[in-house]
Design a protein around this motif. Structure first.
Motif, PDB file in Angstrom:
ATOM      1  N   PHE A   1      -5.713  -8.932 -12.109  1.00  0.00           N
ATOM      2  CA  PHE A   1      -5.029  -8.292 -13.268  1.00  0.00           C
ATOM      3  C   PHE A   1      -3.519  -9.109 -13.884  1.00  0.00           C
ATOM      4  O   PHE A   1      -2.820 -10.027 -12.900  1.00  0.00           O
ATOM      5  CB  PHE A   1      -4.307  -7.122 -12.813  1.00  0.00           C
TER       6      PHE A   1
ATOM      7  N   GLY B   1       0.689  -1.323  -0.275  1.00  0.00           N
ATOM      8  CA  GLY B   1       0.015  -0.267   0.128  1.00  0.00           C
ATOM      9  C   GLY B   1       1.289   1.432   0.102  1.00  0.00           C
ATOM     10  O   GLY B   1       1.762   1.042   0.504  1.00  0.00           O
ATOM     11  N   TYR B   2      -0.027   2.240  -0.357  1.00  0.00           N
ATOM     12  CA  TYR B   2       1.193   3.944   0.353  1.00  0.00           C
ATOM     13  C   TYR B   2       0.209   4.568   1.164  1.00  0.00           C
ATOM     14  O   TYR B   2      -0.225   3.839   1.928  1.00  0.00           O
ATOM     15  CB  TYR B   2       0.752   4.480  -0.867  1.00  0.00           C
TER      16      TYR B   2
ATOM     17  N   THR C   1      -6.644   3.037   1.442  1.00  0.00           N
ATOM     18  CA  THR C   1      -5.940   3.793   2.285  1.00  0.00           C
ATOM     19  C   THR C   1      -6.517   4.899   1.586  1.00  0.00           C
ATOM     20  O   THR C   1      -6.472   6.045   2.390  1.00  0.00           O
ATOM     21  CB  THR C   1      -3.842   3.362   1.550  1.00  0.00           C
TER      22      THR C   1
ATOM     23  N   GLU D   1     -12.452  -4.143  -5.134  1.00  0.00           N
ATOM     24  CA  GLU D   1     -10.813  -4.103  -5.118  1.00  0.00           C
ATOM     25  C   GLU D   1     -11.351  -6.321  -5.202  1.00  0.00           C
ATOM     26  O   GLU D   1     -12.599  -6.765  -5.484  1.00  0.00           O
ATOM     27  CB  GLU D   1     -10.777  -4.155  -3.675  1.00  0.00           C
ATOM     28  N   ILE D   2     -10.298  -6.919  -5.796  1.00  0.00           N
ATOM     29  CA  ILE D   2     -10.949  -8.170  -6.559  1.00  0.00           C
ATOM     30  C   ILE D   2     -10.524  -9.490  -5.572  1.00  0.00           C
ATOM     31  O   ILE D   2     -11.234  -9.775  -5.537  1.00  0.00           O
ATOM     32  CB  ILE D   2     -10.448  -8.584  -7.814  1.00  0.00           C
TER      33      ILE D   2
ATOM     34  N   ASP E   1     -13.599  -6.074  -9.791  1.00  0.00           N
ATOM     35  CA  ASP E   1     -13.252  -6.270 -11.250  1.00  0.00           C
ATOM     36  C   ASP E   1     -12.490  -4.884 -11.570  1.00  0.00           C
ATOM     37  O   ASP E   1     -14.458  -3.979 -12.598  1.00  0.00           O
ATOM     38  CB  ASP E   1     -13.336  -7.496 -12.131  1.00  0.00           C
ATOM     39  N   ALA E   2     -11.544  -3.816 -11.806  1.00  0.00           N
ATOM     40  CA  ALA E   2     -11.360  -2.855 -12.175  1.00  0.00           C
ATOM     41  C   ALA E   2     -12.127  -2.477 -13.875  1.00  0.00           C
ATOM     42  O   ALA E   2     -11.989  -2.018 -13.787  1.00  0.00           O
ATOM     43  CB  ALA E   2     -10.263  -2.698 -11.053  1.00  0.00           C
TER      44      ALA E   2
ATOM     45  N   SER F   1      -5.365  -2.281   1.045  1.00  0.00           N
ATOM     46  CA  SER F   1      -5.642  -2.334   2.213  1.00  0.00           C
ATOM     47  C   SER F   1      -7.148  -0.257   2.548  1.00  0.00           C
ATOM     48  O   SER F   1      -7.036  -0.332   4.289  1.00  0.00           O
ATOM     49  CB  SER F   1      -4.448  -2.145   2.631  1.00  0.00           C
TER      50      SER F   1
ATOM     51  N   TYR G   1      -0.852 -10.869  -5.887  1.00  0.00           N
ATOM     52  CA  TYR G   1      -1.590 -11.120  -4.782  1.00  0.00           C
ATOM     53  C   TYR G   1      -2.332 -12.576  -4.151  1.00  0.00           C
ATOM     54  O   TYR G   1      -2.080 -12.018  -2.413  1.00  0.00           O
ATOM     55  CB  TYR G   1      -2.464  -9.053  -4.256  1.00  0.00           C
TER      56      TYR G   1
HETATM   57  C1  LIG Z   1      -0.971  -1.751  -5.270  1.00  0.00           C
HETATM   58  S1  LIG Z   1      -1.864  -2.592  -4.184  1.00  0.00           S
HETATM   59  C2  LIG Z   1      -3.491  -1.458  -4.538  1.00  0.00           C
HETATM   60  C3  LIG Z   1      -2.459  -1.102  -2.724  1.00  0.00           C
HETATM   61  C4  LIG Z   1      -3.363   0.263  -2.142  1.00  0.00           C
HETATM   62  N1  LIG Z   1      -3.478   1.291  -2.541  1.00  0.00           N
HETATM   63  C5  LIG Z   1      -3.074   0.844  -0.396  1.00  0.00           C
HETATM   64  O1  LIG Z   1      -2.511   1.887   0.042  1.00  0.00           O
HETATM   65  O2  LIG Z   1      -3.744  -0.419   0.344  1.00  0.00           O
HETATM   66  C6  LIG Z   1      -2.938  -3.750  -5.914  1.00  0.00           C
HETATM   67  C7  LIG Z   1      -4.177  -3.896  -5.294  1.00  0.00           C
HETATM   68  O3  LIG Z   1      -5.011  -4.303  -6.757  1.00  0.00           O
HETATM   69  C8  LIG Z   1      -5.991  -5.481  -6.166  1.00  0.00           C
HETATM   70  N2  LIG Z   1      -6.558  -6.284  -7.670  1.00  0.00           N
HETATM   71  C9  LIG Z   1      -5.559  -7.140  -8.671  1.00  0.00           C
HETATM   72  N3  LIG Z   1      -6.139  -7.450  -9.985  1.00  0.00           N
HETATM   73  C10 LIG Z   1      -7.873  -6.510 -10.091  1.00  0.00           C
HETATM   74  C11 LIG Z   1      -8.725  -6.416 -10.100  1.00  0.00           C
HETATM   75  N4  LIG Z   1      -8.800  -6.917 -11.953  1.00  0.00           N
HETATM   76  N5  LIG Z   1      -9.544  -5.452  -9.821  1.00  0.00           N
HETATM   77  C12 LIG Z   1      -9.178  -4.758  -8.643  1.00  0.00           C
HETATM   78  N6  LIG Z   1      -8.366  -5.078  -7.678  1.00  0.00           N
HETATM   79  C13 LIG Z   1      -7.686  -6.111  -8.641  1.00  0.00           C
HETATM   80  C14 LIG Z   1      -4.480  -6.380  -5.220  1.00  0.00           C
HETATM   81  O4  LIG Z   1      -5.758  -7.532  -4.721  1.00  0.00           O
HETATM   82  C15 LIG Z   1      -4.192  -5.887  -4.799  1.00  0.00           C
HETATM   83  O5  LIG Z   1      -4.872  -5.209  -3.386  1.00  0.00           O
END
Ligand SMILES: C[S@@+](CC[C@H](N)C(=O)[O-])C[C@H]1O[C@@H](n2cnc3c(N)ncnc32)[C@H](O)[C@@H]1O
Length: 471
Positions: free
Chosen positions: A335, A76-77, A107, A123-124, A275-276, A105, A307
């Motif tokens: 993704f 996370g950031y 944030t 969030e997936i 799913d995004a 998470s 993940y």
């Molecule tokens: C870099 S993390 C994000 C962290 C977030 N910014 C934080 O501060 O907690 C990327 C997230 O994308 C999610 N993810 C992966 N594929 C996805 C999809 N197709 N649709 C939505 N979320 C997805 C992962 O499960 C992961 O939790």
């Protein structure tokens, strides 16, 4: 365009052919020639070097911040990144909501909530969606009730027989010594048996899942879960410690509220498991008709990070997954940033004339002879990751554009990566895809340069790609 990866039958997925080594012909530019191509291209893009943003791309600040600190989500950031962005960019209209389509998470959502701004997260991963949902609903539980229920769970010594979930890691005494995995399961069952509200159970379950690293020799290290011998504590003690952190934060927040320092009116915050790449229809299904003033997120980077692998213990012990088949189906919906399963192929960039230039760049990378050692698995898998990843970027940006208000911003935090000696400049390609679909590229703010393990690959940028919608 809706992509239903979950429904692809196994035979169809497995028959997708990986590119063979023989296909990677030296007709394509090598990594140094590609470096020159990108250097030329990047001269015309609005890069801003600003390392003062660097620490904001790490989770470190969240480790001591109320609510954020309930679970260490390394990828996370910082919540301060969200604050800095909100201070810098004016959202269109007073009632603009914020969307994080990869909410992890939570944030972005918690930081928005603190400033009184409504937000939606997608969030997936069902464990991460649960985490974001519970953290943003902190005001729904009374600390006294949580404290009372914790002590009853800890005293519960009735243990009806229960089998550990099938995940082999949980059965490995090297990772979970002294029966700690069984003990975690017993505590989970004791929580589920309590005749208390669902909210109370959810908060206790979150505390239990946050305890996994305290009671095991498992350590999240980049894209792997590694064995790491260190001091660990018994599960009951870990659950107690973790719940007490939650209780402490809740008590402080309630007190601030009474003193009037906390925002008296908590804005609406929704976390949806979805799913995004199907953003618009997922939001429709949840009757969310908003257009957003800011879409702020960090998608998975194209670095082989999966993940569903890293959070597998939380997924299985939390009861979010019950079989290997369900796990595989979850992977297929993620993704395409990793090669952990055979994703069905798509041809989004190839089939779109406006994306010709991007498609050619992606193909040059996918066919670069330096992508991996000849004959290696990486050489076979990396082209699939690169092609799948940038098709997914196109799908997500198209969807985000639909849900973005005019004059609103999309801010994508992304890191570049290395495959063999190939440098994959995700920030540049994302910028080009956004431009090609009609978004204005405001800037690519380079916040960090990470050292690459390969001498031949320059430092890897981590950037904020900022778009605005003008029509
Ligand atoms: C870099 S993390 C994000 C962290 C977030 N910014 C934080 O501060 O907690 C990327 C997230 O994308 C999610 N993810 C992966 N594929 C996805 C999809 N197709 N649709 C939505 N979320 C997805 C992962 O499960 C992961 O939790």
């Amino acid at each position: 365009m809706k992509q239903d990866y979950s429904l692809a039958p196994k035979s169809e997925i497995d028959s997708t052919e990986f590119e063979t080594v023989a296909d990677v012909v030296p007709l394509y530019p090598n990594s140094s020639q590609l470096n020159e191509t990108f250097a030329e291209l990047e001269r015309s893009l609005p890069f801003v070097e600003d390392e003062s943003w660097g620490n904001l791309l790490r989770f470190t600040d969240n480790l001591t911040a109320p609510l954020h600190r309930w679970f260490l989500f390394k990828e996370g950031y910082s919540y301060k990144l969200v604050d800095k962005i909100l201070d810098r960019f004016d959202l269109p209209g007073k009632s603009s909501a914020i969307l994080d389509p990869f909410s992890g998470s939570g944030t972005t959502l918690l930081a928005a909530q603190k400033r009184g701004i409504p937000s939606v997260g997608l969030e997936i991963n069902p464990f991460a969606a649960f985490l974001g949902r519970i953290k943003t609903q902190w005001y729904r539980i009374e600390p006294e009730i949580l404290e009372k229920e914790l002590s009853l769970v800890l005293q519960d010594n009735e243990h009806p027989p229960a089998n550990l979930p099938a995940l082999s890691t949980l059965h490995n005494n090297k990772y979970f010594p002294n029966g700690h995995a069984d003990e975690l399961l017993k505590l989970r069952n004791a929580i589920l048996r309590r005749p208390c509200s669902q909210e109370t159970k959810d908060f206790l379950l979150l505390a239990l899942l946050a305890s996994i690293e305290d009671v095991s020799y498992l350590h999240k290290d980049g894209r792997l879960l590694r064995f790491f011998q260190r001091d660990i504590i018994p599960p009951k003690e870990a659950l107690s410690n973790r719940t007490k952190i939650i209780i402490e934060d809740l008590e402080n927040l309630i007190q601030q509220d009474e003193n009037g320092t906390q925002n008296p009116c908590i804005p609406q915050t929704n976390v949806i498991q979805g799913d995004a790449r199907d953003l618009d229809s997922v939001l429709d299904q949840h009757e969310i008709s908003d257009q957003f003033g800011l879409i702020l997120y960090s998608p998975p980077y194209p670095n082989n990070f999966d993940y569903s692998e890293i959070y597998k213990c939380e997924l299985w012990l939390g009861g979010f997954l019950n079989s290997y088949e369900e796990w595989r189906n979850l992977r297929l919906r993620t993704f395409r940033s990793h090669p952990s399963c055979s994703f069905p192929e798509t041809h989004c960039l190839k089939d779109n004339v406006a994306l010709r230039e991007v498609y050619q760049l992606v193909e040059k990378m996918a066919k670069c002879p330096d992508i991996g050692e000849p004959g290696s698995r990486a050489r076979v898998r990396a082209p699939k990751v690169i092609r799948g990843y940038f098709d997914d970027v196109y799908l997500m940006l198209e969807q985000q554009k639909i849900r973005l208000k005019t004059s609103g911003y999309i801010i994508c935090v992304v890191g570049n990566s290395r495959h063999g000696n190939l440098h994959v400049r995700a920030d540049t390609i994302i910028a080009k895809i956004g431009q090609a679909i009609g978004l204005e590229l405001v800037e690519i703010r380079v916040a960090r340069h990470r050292q690459s393990r390969s001498q031949q690959v320059q430092k890897l940028r981590e950037s904020l790609v900022v778009f605005q919608k003008n029509n």
